[in-house]
Write a protein that holds these residues in place. Structure first.
Motif, PDB file in Angstrom:
ATOM      1  N   PHE A   1      50.864  43.513  69.372  1.00  0.00           N
ATOM      2  CA  PHE A   1      51.077  41.863  69.237  1.00  0.00           C
ATOM      3  C   PHE A   1      52.222  41.663  68.437  1.00  0.00           C
ATOM      4  N   LEU A   2      52.483  42.581  67.639  1.00  0.00           N
ATOM      5  CA  LEU A   2      53.756  42.613  66.767  1.00  0.00           C
ATOM      6  C   LEU A   2      55.053  43.147  67.433  1.00  0.00           C
ATOM      7  N   LYS A   3      54.739  44.068  68.765  1.00  0.00           N
ATOM      8  CA  LYS A   3      56.033  44.450  69.000  1.00  0.00           C
ATOM      9  C   LYS A   3      57.113  43.405  69.455  1.00  0.00           C
ATOM     10  N   SER A   4      56.834  42.100  69.581  1.00  0.00           N
ATOM     11  CA  SER A   4      57.784  41.200  70.371  1.00  0.00           C
ATOM     12  C   SER A   4      58.620  40.807  69.182  1.00  0.00           C
ATOM     13  N   ALA A   5      58.644  41.509  67.907  1.00  0.00           N
ATOM     14  CA  ALA A   5      59.858  41.190  67.190  1.00  0.00           C
ATOM     15  C   ALA A   5      61.324  40.809  67.806  1.00  0.00           C
ATOM     16  N   THR A   6      61.517  39.554  67.337  1.00  0.00           N
ATOM     17  CA  THR A   6      62.937  39.249  68.124  1.00  0.00           C
ATOM     18  C   THR A   6      64.332  40.013  67.523  1.00  0.00           C
ATOM     19  N   SER A   7      65.070  40.040  68.118  1.00  0.00           N
ATOM     20  CA  SER A   7      66.557  40.218  67.434  1.00  0.00           C
ATOM     21  C   SER A   7      67.257  38.998  67.189  1.00  0.00           C
ATOM     22  N   ALA A   8      68.408  39.186  66.153  1.00  0.00           N
ATOM     23  CA  ALA A   8      68.907  37.908  65.782  1.00  0.00           C
ATOM     24  C   ALA A   8      69.550  37.134  67.063  1.00  0.00           C
ATOM     25  N   ALA A   9      69.932  37.843  68.334  1.00  0.00           N
ATOM     26  CA  ALA A   9      70.255  36.898  69.440  1.00  0.00           C
ATOM     27  C   ALA A   9      69.354  36.134  69.963  1.00  0.00           C
ATOM     28  N   ALA A  10      68.154  36.938  69.802  1.00  0.00           N
ATOM     29  CA  ALA A  10      66.624  36.241  70.556  1.00  0.00           C
ATOM     30  C   ALA A  10      66.543  35.064  69.812  1.00  0.00           C
ATOM     31  N   ILE A  11      66.667  34.732  68.820  1.00  0.00           N
ATOM     32  CA  ILE A  11      66.345  33.514  67.943  1.00  0.00           C
ATOM     33  C   ILE A  11      67.859  32.716  67.587  1.00  0.00           C
ATOM     34  N   GLY A  12      68.987  32.982  68.310  1.00  0.00           N
ATOM     35  CA  GLY A  12      69.879  32.138  68.291  1.00  0.00           C
ATOM     36  C   GLY A  12      70.780  32.260  67.053  1.00  0.00           C
ATOM     37  N   ALA A  13      70.535  33.242  66.039  1.00  0.00           N
ATOM     38  CA  ALA A  13      71.345  33.321  64.824  1.00  0.00           C
ATOM     39  C   ALA A  13      72.375  34.197  64.989  1.00  0.00           C
ATOM     40  N   SER A  14      73.234  33.839  64.072  1.00  0.00           N
ATOM     41  CA  SER A  14      74.630  34.932  63.936  1.00  0.00           C
ATOM     42  C   SER A  14      74.910  35.116  62.593  1.00  0.00           C
ATOM     43  N   GLY A  15      75.806  36.044  62.238  1.00  0.00           N
ATOM     44  CA  GLY A  15      76.298  36.521  60.823  1.00  0.00           C
ATOM     45  C   GLY A  15      75.497  37.739  60.674  1.00  0.00           C
ATOM     46  N   SER A  16      75.794  38.054  59.306  1.00  0.00           N
ATOM     47  CA  SER A  16      75.286  39.562  58.699  1.00  0.00           C
ATOM     48  C   SER A  16      73.742  39.434  58.547  1.00  0.00           C
ATOM     49  N   LEU A  17      73.255  40.521  58.908  1.00  0.00           N
ATOM     50  CA  LEU A  17      71.868  40.901  58.509  1.00  0.00           C
ATOM     51  C   LEU A  17      71.725  41.455  57.336  1.00  0.00           C
ATOM     52  N   ALA A  18      72.375  41.663  56.558  1.00  0.00           N
ATOM     53  CA  ALA A  18      72.362  42.399  55.172  1.00  0.00           C
ATOM     54  C   ALA A  18      71.228  41.750  54.417  1.00  0.00           C
TER      55      ALA A  18
ATOM     56  N   LEU B   1      63.558  38.170  59.027  1.00  0.00           N
ATOM     57  CA  LEU B   1      62.951  37.343  60.238  1.00  0.00           C
ATOM     58  C   LEU B   1      63.241  38.383  61.361  1.00  0.00           C
ATOM     59  N   VAL B   2      63.940  39.334  60.998  1.00  0.00           N
ATOM     60  CA  VAL B   2      64.335  40.303  62.416  1.00  0.00           C
ATOM     61  C   VAL B   2      63.018  41.105  62.547  1.00  0.00           C
ATOM     62  N   ASP B   3      62.084  41.354  61.668  1.00  0.00           N
ATOM     63  CA  ASP B   3      60.753  41.934  61.467  1.00  0.00           C
ATOM     64  C   ASP B   3      59.720  41.328  61.768  1.00  0.00           C
ATOM     65  N   ILE B   4      59.893  39.909  62.173  1.00  0.00           N
ATOM     66  CA  ILE B   4      58.750  38.783  62.584  1.00  0.00           C
ATOM     67  C   ILE B   4      58.614  38.738  64.000  1.00  0.00           C
ATOM     68  N   PRO B   5      57.505  38.849  64.694  1.00  0.00           N
ATOM     69  CA  PRO B   5      57.411  38.694  66.227  1.00  0.00           C
ATOM     70  C   PRO B   5      57.959  37.416  66.737  1.00  0.00           C
ATOM     71  N   HIS B   6      58.694  37.330  67.822  1.00  0.00           N
ATOM     72  CA  HIS B   6      59.359  36.362  68.068  1.00  0.00           C
ATOM     73  C   HIS B   6      58.301  35.206  68.717  1.00  0.00           C
ATOM     74  N   LYS B   7      56.931  35.676  69.127  1.00  0.00           N
ATOM     75  CA  LYS B   7      55.988  34.664  69.672  1.00  0.00           C
ATOM     76  C   LYS B   7      55.473  33.916  68.610  1.00  0.00           C
ATOM     77  N   LEU B   8      55.774  34.304  67.375  1.00  0.00           N
ATOM     78  CA  LEU B   8      55.344  33.517  66.232  1.00  0.00           C
ATOM     79  C   LEU B   8      56.095  32.072  65.697  1.00  0.00           C
ATOM     80  N   LEU B   9      57.271  32.346  66.328  1.00  0.00           N
ATOM     81  CA  LEU B   9      58.306  31.240  65.766  1.00  0.00           C
ATOM     82  C   LEU B   9      58.310  30.164  66.305  1.00  0.00           C
ATOM     83  N   VAL B  10      58.234  29.188  65.923  1.00  0.00           N
ATOM     84  CA  VAL B  10      58.113  27.622  66.513  1.00  0.00           C
ATOM     85  C   VAL B  10      59.457  26.796  66.441  1.00  0.00           C
ATOM     86  N   LYS B  11      59.952  26.349  67.654  1.00  0.00           N
ATOM     87  CA  LYS B  11      61.062  25.752  67.535  1.00  0.00           C
ATOM     88  C   LYS B  11      61.299  24.106  67.731  1.00  0.00           C
TER      89      LYS B  11
END
Length: 359
Positions: free
Chosen positions: A8-25, A116-126
């Motif tokens: 269920f949690l393997k679908s954690a999204t990447s920065a690109a997948a949720i349209g983010a940019s910039g440092s992930l520090a 947020l990079v470690d949160i499943p993409h399927k849980l994100l609402v747009k």
């Protein structure tokens, strides 16, 4: 867990997948203390999130509590908009639908919430513009349950709610609480669904006339108080509350019952959104801290929820709401949250006109 938690949690999204940019520090070190106003649920939720907040020093939080279900605060926000006086708002699936429609949420990116990079993409609402608006923190379920030590007999099917032996023993929530999943259970059992609730209203009239409803719950705390005190013995509620209660009371979870029993389990997730126009940076900073692997695990362990961070450890206590693929198909139901979120007012009016007079 939920098709096995790992799947269920393997679908954690990447920065690109949720349209983010910039440092992930990670969030920068301590700065001058900032203050935000946050709204959360009462009871153990409030106690545990306050304990968590005390473990960081960057953000001071002015805590407020929901009065009633999570949807009850939304008309108040609308009336005060664009100055709602809230920075961080706790809600769940139905809440996000209305907030997205209204355009109230500050867009969430991994630049502002690195964890947020470690949160499943399927849980994100747009929202309509494709912006992520929520920051998940817990996966849970709405479940039926009862106290075995105070119930007059073993309850095995939804039709048992009409049994005369349950006179005054049921705590039933109003439609504005829990998005009316209690009546959706009745509808599904009697051949209806979200968009055909007539079977539920007919069953509800019989139940109201039976005298078996000993307490009508207008807030989650009403259920907790009624069940704990022994006033009533059966209800439906977000799973964290009855699982917490099971630490001291003999609770029978009806979360893994066959469909013909009528007892369905409704999977949902909850978390935060940051409202526009306030202390948005500070609100994002606190939310990011709270969904880090260790803090997310600690909070969910305390409230008996499933952590959303794929790096968090999971407690054995949440077995009643963990499912493999086959169990998800047999026991769980995922509602049309978008539709449910539009029906609260109409269902409450109908309750007041058709059900309340029978109680």
């Amino acid at each position: 867990m939920f098709s096995t938690r790992r799947q269920f949690l393997k679908s954690a999204t990447s920065a690109a997948a949720i349209g983010a940019s910039g440092s992930l520090a990670t969030t920068v070190g301590a700065r001058a203390e900032e203050t935000i106003t946050a709204v959360d649920w009462g009871g153990n939720y409030a106690n545990e999130i306050k304990k968590l907040a005390a473990k960081q020093s960057d953000i001071k939080v002015n805590w407020q509590l929901h009065a009633g279900g999570a949807m009850a605060i939304l008309p108040k926000i609308k009336a005060k908009w664009p100055n709602p006086g809230i920075d961080l708002l706790t809600g769940w699936d139905p809440s996000w639908q209305m907030i997205a429609r209204e355009g109230w949420a500050e867009p969430v990116t991994t630049e502002r919430v690195p964890n947020l990079v470690d949160i499943p993409h399927k849980l994100l609402v747009k929202d309509g513009g494709g912006n992520v608006i929520n920051i998940p923190r817990t996966i849970s379920a709405m479940i039926w349950y009862y106290r075995e030590d105070t119930a007059p007999f073993p309850i095995a099917k939804l039709d048992d709610l009409l049994d005369p032996r349950l006179k005054g023993k049921i705590c039933f929530p109003v439609p504005s609480l829990g998005s009316n999943l209690q009546m959706l259970s009745l509808a599904l059992h009697k051949g209806g669904d979200e968009k055909n609730m007539e079977p539920a209203w007919e069953f509800m009239k019989k139940l109201a006339r039976s005298g078996n409803i000993g307490r009508v719950a207008n807030a989650d705390t009403d259920i907790t108080t009624s069940i704990t005190s022994g006033e009533t013995c059966l209800s439906i509620q977000g799973a964290s509350a009855p699982m917490e209660r099971a630490r001291n009371l003999k609770i029978r979870f009806l979360s893994k019952m066959e469909k013909d029993s009528g007892f369905r389990t409704f999977i949902y997730h909850e978390g935060w959104c940051v409202l526009k126009g306030g202390h948005t940076d500070a609100a994002f900073k606190f939310a990011n801290f709270a969904i880090a692997p260790e803090t997310n695990a600690e909070f969910n362990r305390a409230i008996s929820g499933v952590p959303v961070n794929i790096k968090s450890k999971v407690s054995d206590e949440i077995k009643p709401i963990t499912f493999n693929n086959e169990q998800m198909e047999r026991f769980a139901y995922i509602p049309d949250w978008a539709f449910l979120s539009t029906q609260t007012d109409a269902w409450m009016k109908r309750w007041e006109q058709e059900i309340a007079p029978l109680l």
